[in-house]
Design a protein around this motif. Sequence first.
Motif, short mmCIF file in Angstrom:
data_model
loop_
_atom_site.label_atom_id
_atom_site.label_comp_id
_atom_site.label_asym_id
_atom_site.label_seq_id
_atom_site.Cartn_x
_atom_site.Cartn_y
_atom_site.Cartn_z
N SER A 44 0.82 -1.22 0.00
CA SER A 44 0.00 0.00 0.00
C SER A 44 0.85 1.26 0.00
CB SER A 44 -0.95 0.00 1.19
OG SER A 44 -0.22 0.10 2.40
N ASN A 45 2.07 1.19 0.52
CA ASN A 45 2.99 2.33 0.48
C ASN A 45 3.87 2.31 -0.76
OD1 ASN A 45 2.21 3.60 2.88
ND2 ASN A 45 3.37 2.12 4.08
N GLU A 46 3.58 1.42 -1.69
CA GLU A 46 4.21 1.33 -3.01
C GLU A 46 5.71 1.05 -2.95
OE1 GLU A 46 3.11 4.77 -5.26
OE2 GLU A 46 1.00 4.23 -5.29
N LYS A 74 10.50 -17.66 -25.93
CA LYS A 74 10.00 -16.30 -25.81
C LYS A 74 10.23 -15.79 -24.39
CE LYS A 74 6.36 -16.79 -29.23
NZ LYS A 74 4.92 -16.74 -29.46
N PRO A 75 10.42 -14.49 -24.22
CA PRO A 75 10.56 -13.96 -22.86
C PRO A 75 9.22 -13.96 -22.14
CG PRO A 75 10.65 -12.20 -24.46
CD PRO A 75 10.63 -13.47 -25.24
N LEU A 76 9.29 -14.07 -20.82
CA LEU A 76 8.08 -13.99 -20.01
C LEU A 76 7.59 -12.56 -19.98
CD1 LEU A 76 9.25 -16.18 -17.04
CD2 LEU A 76 7.77 -16.86 -18.91
N LYS A 77 6.28 -12.38 -19.99
CA LYS A 77 5.73 -11.03 -20.02
C LYS A 77 4.78 -10.85 -18.84
CE LYS A 77 6.22 -10.58 -24.91
NZ LYS A 77 6.87 -9.47 -25.41
N PHE A 78 4.84 -9.65 -18.27
CA PHE A 78 4.00 -9.32 -17.12
C PHE A 78 3.16 -8.10 -17.43
CE2 PHE A 78 7.59 -11.47 -15.08
CZ PHE A 78 6.92 -12.36 -14.27
N ASP A 79 2.00 -8.02 -16.79
CA ASP A 79 1.18 -6.82 -16.76
C ASP A 79 1.24 -6.27 -15.35
OD1 ASP A 79 0.26 -6.78 -19.38
OD2 ASP A 79 -1.41 -8.12 -18.95
N VAL A 80 1.22 -4.95 -15.22
CA VAL A 80 1.22 -4.32 -13.90
C VAL A 80 -0.22 -4.24 -13.41
CG1 VAL A 80 1.71 -2.19 -12.66
CG2 VAL A 80 3.28 -3.00 -14.41
N ILE A 81 -0.44 -4.65 -12.18
CA ILE A 81 -1.75 -4.53 -11.55
C ILE A 81 -1.76 -3.20 -10.82
CG2 ILE A 81 -3.35 -5.51 -9.89
CD1 ILE A 81 -2.04 -8.23 -10.40
N ILE A 82 -2.59 -2.28 -11.29
CA ILE A 82 -2.58 -0.92 -10.76
C ILE A 82 -3.13 -0.87 -9.33
CG2 ILE A 82 -3.45 1.42 -11.10
CD1 ILE A 82 -1.44 0.55 -13.23
N ASP A 83 -4.29 -1.43 -9.10
CA ASP A 83 -4.93 -1.35 -7.78
C ASP A 83 -4.88 -2.70 -7.09
OD1 ASP A 83 -5.56 1.33 -8.04
OD2 ASP A 83 -7.42 0.90 -9.10
N ALA A 84 -3.72 -3.10 -6.64
CA ALA A 84 -3.60 -4.35 -5.89
C ALA A 84 -3.76 -4.00 -4.42
CB ALA A 84 -2.25 -4.99 -6.14
N GLY A 85 -4.94 -4.27 -3.87
CA GLY A 85 -5.23 -3.88 -2.50
C GLY A 85 -4.59 -4.78 -1.46
N GLU A 86 -4.63 -6.07 -1.66
CA GLU A 86 -4.14 -7.05 -0.69
C GLU A 86 -2.89 -7.73 -1.22
OE1 GLU A 86 -5.13 -8.62 2.34
OE2 GLU A 86 -6.42 -6.90 2.68
N PHE A 87 -2.00 -8.02 -0.31
CA PHE A 87 -0.83 -8.84 -0.64
C PHE A 87 -1.26 -10.30 -0.57
CE2 PHE A 87 2.81 -11.36 0.62
CZ PHE A 87 3.75 -10.97 -0.32
N LEU A 88 -0.90 -11.08 -1.58
CA LEU A 88 -1.28 -12.49 -1.62
C LEU A 88 -0.08 -13.37 -1.35
CD1 LEU A 88 -3.58 -12.46 -4.78
CD2 LEU A 88 -4.25 -12.35 -2.38
N ASP A 89 -0.21 -14.25 -0.38
CA ASP A 89 0.84 -15.22 -0.04
C ASP A 89 0.65 -16.43 -0.96
OD1 ASP A 89 2.76 -16.80 1.10
OD2 ASP A 89 1.68 -17.15 2.97
#
Length: 180
Positions: A44-46, A74-89
């Motif tokens: 949440s504090n980025e 091929k290289p692995l590709k990621f998308d950024v999640i803008i509003d990630a509210g909770e940290f997932l274990d």
Amino acid sequence: KSIQYFSGEALVDTLMSSSWSESNDDLHLETRLDAVEFCTGLLSNEFFIALKLKSKKRVTDGESCSSKSKKKGKPLKFDVIIDAGEFLDSPDQFYMWKYSPMGIWAYIIGGGLLLGVIAMALVPVWPGEAQIAFQYITNGSGVIVGVFFALLIVRLILFMLVWMFSKGIYHFWLLPNINE
């Protein structure tokens, strides 16, 4: 661009095996839930960014996103999640640290600017010859900047005249790359 990433499970495992999980006055992580709450605060504090893997292929922690996958090449590709509210274990949720350290040039330029400001403040105590030389340098640089701005104004006026008399057909710029 190559990035280093980690999974939520790996971060919690690292926190639980660190000295923070032991008795500490500042922060005490007794359970995995405490570590997840701590990581949620960091998120949440980025301090890091949540990522979503575009492909469904499972990857291991610490691989670089530019590293080639063994099957497809091929290289692995990621998308950024803008509003990630909770940290997932979770081993399927990935994160990337949002840390960019200052380089040595930032310190060198900052120190140079500081020394320059101090030197400008001490101009009245400089010897007479140094003050005269400084005055010539300052006036000369002012003339150069003034000529540059006058040239920009002249080229704009010339462009407008050519454009108006040609009814928008011709676009003539004198010294077209001067302000790049």
